[in-house]
Design an enzyme around this catalytic site. Sequence first.
Site, PDB file in Angstrom:
ATOM      1  N   TYR A  28     -15.472  -1.933   9.334  1.00  0.00           N
ATOM      2  CA  TYR A  28     -13.948  -1.310   9.510  1.00  0.00           C
ATOM      3  C   TYR A  28     -13.592  -1.821  10.944  1.00  0.00           C
ATOM      4  CZ  TYR A  28     -10.004   2.025   9.455  1.00  0.00           C
ATOM      5  OH  TYR A  28      -8.767   2.564   9.526  1.00  0.00           O
TER       6      TYR A  28
ATOM      7  N   LYS B 196     -10.388  -4.231  12.333  1.00  0.00           N
ATOM      8  CA  LYS B 196      -9.273  -3.717  12.808  1.00  0.00           C
ATOM      9  C   LYS B 196      -9.179  -4.591  14.251  1.00  0.00           C
ATOM     10  CE  LYS B 196      -7.528  -1.152  10.109  1.00  0.00           C
ATOM     11  NZ  LYS B 196      -6.215  -1.357   9.322  1.00  0.00           N
TER      12      LYS B 196
ATOM     13  N   GLY C 259       0.696  -1.331   0.005  1.00  0.00           N
ATOM     14  CA  GLY C 259      -0.025   0.163   0.112  1.00  0.00           C
ATOM     15  C   GLY C 259       0.784   1.066  -0.079  1.00  0.00           C
TER      16      GLY C 259
ATOM     17  N   ASN D 206      -0.118  -7.344  -4.280  1.00  0.00           N
ATOM     18  CA  ASN D 206      -1.559  -7.292  -3.906  1.00  0.00           C
ATOM     19  C   ASN D 206      -1.495  -8.155  -2.433  1.00  0.00           C
ATOM     20  OD1 ASN D 206      -4.166  -8.073  -3.633  1.00  0.00           O
ATOM     21  ND2 ASN D 206      -4.597  -8.171  -5.795  1.00  0.00           N
TER      22      ASN D 206
ATOM     23  N   ILE E 157      -0.772  -1.829  -6.009  1.00  0.00           N
ATOM     24  CA  ILE E 157      -1.582  -2.884  -6.955  1.00  0.00           C
ATOM     25  C   ILE E 157      -1.935  -2.004  -8.136  1.00  0.00           C
ATOM     26  CG2 ILE E 157      -2.865  -4.148  -5.016  1.00  0.00           C
ATOM     27  CD1 ILE E 157      -5.233  -1.795  -5.333  1.00  0.00           C
TER      28      ILE E 157
ATOM     29  N   GLY F  74      -0.324   4.976  -0.966  1.00  0.00           N
ATOM     30  CA  GLY F  74      -1.666   5.224  -0.314  1.00  0.00           C
ATOM     31  C   GLY F  74      -1.438   6.619   0.615  1.00  0.00           C
ATOM     32  N   GLN F  75      -2.123   6.947   1.320  1.00  0.00           N
ATOM     33  CA  GLN F  75      -2.028   8.271   2.173  1.00  0.00           C
ATOM     34  C   GLN F  75      -0.715   8.234   3.076  1.00  0.00           C
ATOM     35  OE1 GLN F  75      -4.642   9.191   5.476  1.00  0.00           O
ATOM     36  NE2 GLN F  75      -4.432  11.455   5.269  1.00  0.00           N
TER      37      GLN F  75
HETATM   38  C1  AKB Z   1     -11.134   6.496   8.895  1.00  0.00           C
HETATM   39  O1  AKB Z   1     -11.628   7.708   8.937  1.00  0.00           O
HETATM   40  O2  AKB Z   1     -11.929   5.415   8.464  1.00  0.00           O
HETATM   41  C2  AKB Z   1      -9.699   6.481   9.267  1.00  0.00           C
HETATM   42  C3  AKB Z   1      -9.456   5.848  10.664  1.00  0.00           C
HETATM   43  C4  AKB Z   1      -9.666   7.001  11.774  1.00  0.00           C
HETATM   44  O3  AKB Z   1      -8.949   4.913  10.742  1.00  0.00           O
HETATM   45  N1  AKB Z   1      -9.056   7.881   8.973  1.00  0.00           N
END
Ligand code: AKB
Length: 323
Positions: free
Chosen positions: A143, A147, A8, A54, A35, A11-12
Amino acid sequence: MKNVLVIGATGQIGSELTMKLRKTYRHGRIVAGYIPGSEPKGDLLESGPAEQANVCNGKQIAEIVDKYDIDTIYNLAALLSATAERLPLKAWDIQMNGLINVLEVAREKHCAVFTPSSIGSFGPDTPRDNTPQDTIQRPTSMYGVTKVATELLSDWYFHKYGVDTRSVRFPGLISYKTLPGGGTTDYAVEIYYAAVKGEEFVCPLAHGTFLDMMYMPDAIKAAVNLMEADPRYLVHRNSFNIASMSFDPEEVYDAIRKHIPTFKMRYEVDPVRQAIADSWPNKMDDVCARKEWGWAPSYNLETMTKDMIKHLKEKLLTGSNEQ
Ligand code: AKB
């Protein structure tokens, strides 16, 4: 000698971390993994090796590890919170099946692994203020589910197989180099772009929504310093609370208006992002990171705002985009 694979890398976080690692480990090989469709460009491409990596293709990751004799993997592949709500199965695939691939390669080939967690790993039952290192998590977003599972799986590989897994819970990350995409905290980057471009900012989170935020140089410092930390002092591994500032939209707006007094903002709340933000802490307690590996941020809201505006003016108004 450090040979590192950054998955990655465009990415940011990855775009800045890869450059920092190349400056830090000048004699190492720092591979920018990408990728198709997000190929590295400019300095990122010219300053070191790049490979298609990937996370969902374990064989590809293993081949890169062999080719460059990789000892450390930064696994940054992820869909951020708002996108993960829209594409939950894809998020699961990248965040969980991808993680298993990385951990298996690391187990077989003796690599250390950094996979970030997030303030998103917490949920509505978590204490919101001074959120402790060890507390209730139970997130309500996809998400967050991935995590928490990332934290648990990474700890399991450490305890079961001795894989050197380490991680931090990143706040919302703010930078002027690479834009984030699909996150709940993206507004805190976009507001600076609008201010410097002289545009009105339409804020998707409500007044009074406090969240932990961090300037990218501090986030990069955390990732590198944690992987360098003496393991004898690490009581925790996956994952450390790290904090530097907490603000709501009104506070960042006020901080920007000290530099750009004509800047205007109005609210148009996005219900998906707001629900996610409402389930996250206001402000984490990062005492364990400070004690166990010496974490200390360098930026607060004022110093970050000054630096962001200076660099965005250079980037957007003069077209210069130095790394
Ligand atoms: C998001 O907003 O999804 C991310 C994070 C806080 O993990 N920047």
